[in-house]
Design a protein around this motif. Structure first.
Motif, PDB file in Angstrom:
ATOM      1  N   UNK A   1       0.825  -1.215   0.000  1.00 16.83           N
ATOM      2  CA  UNK A   1       0.000   0.000   0.000  1.00 16.83           C
ATOM      3  C   UNK A   1       0.858   1.265   0.000  1.00 16.83           C
ATOM      4  N   UNK A   2       1.866   1.296   0.872  1.00 15.70           N
ATOM      5  CA  UNK A   2       2.713   2.489   1.015  1.00 15.70           C
ATOM      6  C   UNK A   2       3.603   2.670  -0.212  1.00 15.70           C
ATOM      7  N   UNK A   3       3.571   3.874  -0.745  1.00 19.32           N
ATOM      8  CA  UNK A   3       4.354   4.195  -1.937  1.00 19.32           C
ATOM      9  C   UNK A   3       5.858   4.022  -1.667  1.00 19.32           C
ATOM     10  N   UNK A   4       6.304   4.545  -0.524  1.00 22.90           N
ATOM     11  CA  UNK A   4       7.733   4.465  -0.174  1.00 22.90           C
ATOM     12  C   UNK A   4       8.187   3.007  -0.047  1.00 22.90           C
ATOM     13  N   UNK A   5       7.330   2.201   0.595  1.00 28.72           N
ATOM     14  CA  UNK A   5       7.692   0.795   0.781  1.00 28.72           C
ATOM     15  C   UNK A   5       7.713   0.071  -0.563  1.00 28.72           C
ATOM     16  N   UNK A   6       6.723   0.380  -1.416  1.00 25.71           N
ATOM     17  CA  UNK A   6       6.697  -0.289  -2.721  1.00 25.71           C
ATOM     18  C   UNK A   6       7.956   0.054  -3.512  1.00 25.71           C
ATOM     19  N   UNK A   7       8.343   1.319  -3.445  1.00 24.85           N
ATOM     20  CA  UNK A   7       9.583   1.724  -4.138  1.00 24.85           C
ATOM     21  C   UNK A   7      10.799   0.968  -3.591  1.00 24.85           C
ATOM     22  N   UNK A   8      10.823   0.799  -2.272  1.00 25.89           N
ATOM     23  CA  UNK A   8      11.951   0.073  -1.658  1.00 25.89           C
ATOM     24  C   UNK A   8      11.971  -1.372  -2.143  1.00 25.89           C
ATOM     25  N   UNK A   9      10.805  -2.000  -2.240  1.00 24.82           N
ATOM     26  CA  UNK A   9      10.730  -3.381  -2.741  1.00 24.82           C
ATOM     27  C   UNK A   9      11.176  -3.432  -4.208  1.00 24.82           C
ATOM     28  N   UNK A  10      10.669  -2.484  -5.000  1.00 22.72           N
ATOM     29  CA  UNK A  10      10.999  -2.492  -6.433  1.00 22.72           C
ATOM     30  C   UNK A  10      12.499  -2.261  -6.650  1.00 22.72           C
ATOM     31  N   UNK A  11      13.037  -1.367  -5.827  1.00 19.64           N
ATOM     32  CA  UNK A  11      14.481  -1.102  -5.927  1.00 19.64           C
ATOM     33  C   UNK A  11      15.279  -2.368  -5.570  1.00 19.64           C
ATOM     34  N   UNK A  12      14.755  -3.124  -4.587  1.00 22.48           N
ATOM     35  CA  UNK A  12      15.477  -4.335  -4.199  1.00 22.48           C
ATOM     36  C   UNK A  12      15.359  -5.439  -5.257  1.00 22.48           C
ATOM     37  N   UNK A  13      14.297  -5.396  -6.054  1.00 25.76           N
ATOM     38  CA  UNK A  13      14.203  -6.349  -7.170  1.00 25.76           C
ATOM     39  C   UNK A  13      15.369  -6.098  -8.129  1.00 25.76           C
ATOM     40  N   UNK A  14      15.596  -4.827  -8.442  1.00 25.72           N
ATOM     41  CA  UNK A  14      16.707  -4.467  -9.348  1.00 25.72           C
ATOM     42  C   UNK A  14      18.053  -4.852  -8.740  1.00 25.72           C
ATOM     43  N   UNK A  15      18.180  -4.553  -7.438  1.00 22.84           N
ATOM     44  CA  UNK A  15      19.423  -4.865  -6.726  1.00 22.84           C
ATOM     45  C   UNK A  15      19.677  -6.379  -6.744  1.00 22.84           C
ATOM     46  N   UNK A  16      18.594  -7.143  -6.562  1.00 22.61           N
ATOM     47  CA  UNK A  16      18.710  -8.605  -6.554  1.00 22.61           C
ATOM     48  C   UNK A  16      19.224  -9.106  -7.905  1.00 22.61           C
ATOM     49  N   UNK A  17      18.728  -8.505  -8.982  1.00 24.82           N
ATOM     50  CA  UNK A  17      19.208  -8.896 -10.317  1.00 24.82           C
ATOM     51  C   UNK A  17      20.719  -8.659 -10.426  1.00 24.82           C
ATOM     52  N   UNK A  18      21.167  -7.523  -9.889  1.00 21.92           N
ATOM     53  CA  UNK A  18      22.597  -7.229  -9.885  1.00 21.92           C
ATOM     54  C   UNK A  18      23.378  -8.222  -9.040  1.00 21.92           C
ATOM     55  N   UNK A  19      22.774  -8.642  -7.939  1.00 24.37           N
ATOM     56  CA  UNK A  19      23.448  -9.598  -7.046  1.00 24.37           C
ATOM     57  C   UNK A  19      23.560 -10.972  -7.693  1.00 24.37           C
ATOM     58  N   UNK A  20      22.540 -11.317  -8.485  1.00 27.16           N
ATOM     59  CA  UNK A  20      22.588 -12.588  -9.230  1.00 27.16           C
ATOM     60  C   UNK A  20      23.738 -12.541 -10.238  1.00 27.16           C
ATOM     61  N   UNK A  21      23.848 -11.411 -10.940  1.00 22.67           N
ATOM     62  CA  UNK A  21      24.955 -11.259 -11.904  1.00 22.67           C
ATOM     63  C   UNK A  21      26.316 -11.328 -11.203  1.00 22.67           C
ATOM     64  N   UNK A  22      26.364 -10.708 -10.006  1.00 18.42           N
ATOM     65  CA  UNK A  22      27.624 -10.734  -9.249  1.00 18.42           C
ATOM     66  C   UNK A  22      27.992 -12.172  -8.861  1.00 18.42           C
ATOM     67  N   UNK A  23      26.963 -12.965  -8.507  1.00 23.47           N
ATOM     68  CA  UNK A  23      27.225 -14.374  -8.187  1.00 23.47           C
ATOM     69  C   UNK A  23      27.730 -15.125  -9.412  1.00 23.47           C
ATOM     70  N   UNK A  24      27.170 -14.790 -10.573  1.00 22.96           N
ATOM     71  CA  UNK A  24      27.627 -15.450 -11.807  1.00 22.96           C
ATOM     72  C   UNK A  24      29.096 -15.117 -12.077  1.00 22.96           C
ATOM     73  N   UNK A  25      29.462 -13.872 -11.733  1.00 23.97           N
ATOM     74  CA  UNK A  25      30.859 -13.446 -11.853  1.00 23.97           C
ATOM     75  C   UNK A  25      31.747 -14.254 -10.886  1.00 23.97           C
ATOM     76  N   UNK A  26      31.214 -14.511  -9.687  1.00 27.09           N
ATOM     77  CA  UNK A  26      31.955 -15.290  -8.691  1.00 27.09           C
ATOM     78  C   UNK A  26      32.176 -16.717  -9.194  1.00 27.09           C
TER      79      UNK A  26
END
Lengths: 170, 170
Positions: free
Chosen positions: A36-61
């Motif tokens: 419901x909260x706009x700020x919280x939704x943005x935080x979740x959405x931002x973490x989706x993007x961050x997670x994608x980056x973390x997956x790529x970082x693991x692939x690099x590892x």
């Protein structure tokens, strides 16, 4: 015997967190939509993007370790995500549901903090500097996400949930 | 609708962690027996005792809230403990197994840190001072256990695991 040395253990655990991250990347957008909260939704959405980056970082590892990139089913993350999904079935008021969703997200973050903390320690012990550095980057991101969620929960989300509770209880 | 207000959410989550703590109290002694390092075994055994105290503290919280003491199956802890148990089936060298067991224990600690952190925030938001204080005591214990395990891992356990790995790899 699949696992014998410390480096084998590191690889096993990398496969566990790789699968866990993939589960998060699939589940989080659905949770974000329910927020419901706009700020919280943005935080979740931002973490989706961050997670994608973390997956790529693991692939690099995996590449650094000259090992095939693959996941290994992570039971713990399955349980954590199933608990998060159950929240959506509880018929909560949107503000109370937000409070529950932040809590679920923080449990997921803490699993990741523990995992990357261990992985970083293993890589350091094995003298794998580049790998340790990549894992530390993600570790710091996870810690910072947890702190951000904590601030949101204490600052606003829990207060709104309580306000709605008060109205309902009155 | 079983859960509607913030205090209902608090009670739901107390039941989740109550069940989680009971699972830990049952599983940890078995893991402690499998440990090679004397210091680590002592840390595990000490945490078994601490967990019993935390269960009693939760019972006190239920009493404060005038609510029946009962657990609610905690999927996440089931997954975490199942991952810890699997370590014992991996046929690892005892020193490498110790490193894996510390990591599993830290994941369990982090679930608890996230849970008690949320519970403390909920209780504080609801103005339940006594309950918040009890939950904060446990939160601090869990953080301190995690730090202790971290020191053991980085200080000694991982080095011994690596030494054995070196011999096996050579």
């Amino acid at each position: 015997m699949a696992t014998k040395t410390m480096q084998d253990l590191l690889i096993e655990d990398l496969r566990d967190i790789y699968h866990a991250e993939k589960q998060i990347a699939r589940a989080l957008p659905k949770l974000a939509k329910a927020v419901q909260s706009e700020t919280l939704r943005q935080a979740f959405e931002q973490h989706v993007e961050e997670t994608k980056g973390q997956i790529e970082r693991l692939e690099q590892v995996f590449e650094e370790l000259d090992t095939r990139t693959r996941g290994k089913h992570c039971d713990a993350m399955e349980g954590l995500i199933s608990e998060a999904r159950e929240i959506l079935e509880m018929g909560l008021e949107p503000e109370v549901q937000d409070a529950a969703l932040v809590a679920a997200a923080q449990k997921i973050e803490h699993y990741e903090i523990a995992s990357y903390g261990t992985l970083h320690a293993y890589a350091t012990a094995c003298g794998l500097e580049k790998v340790a550095q990549l894992l530390e980057e993600t570790l710091n991101e996870e810690k910072s996400t947890d702190q951000k969620l904590n601030k949101l929960a204490i600052g606003d989300i829990n207060k709104k949930a309580l306000a709605v509770s008060g109205k309902k209880a009155a």
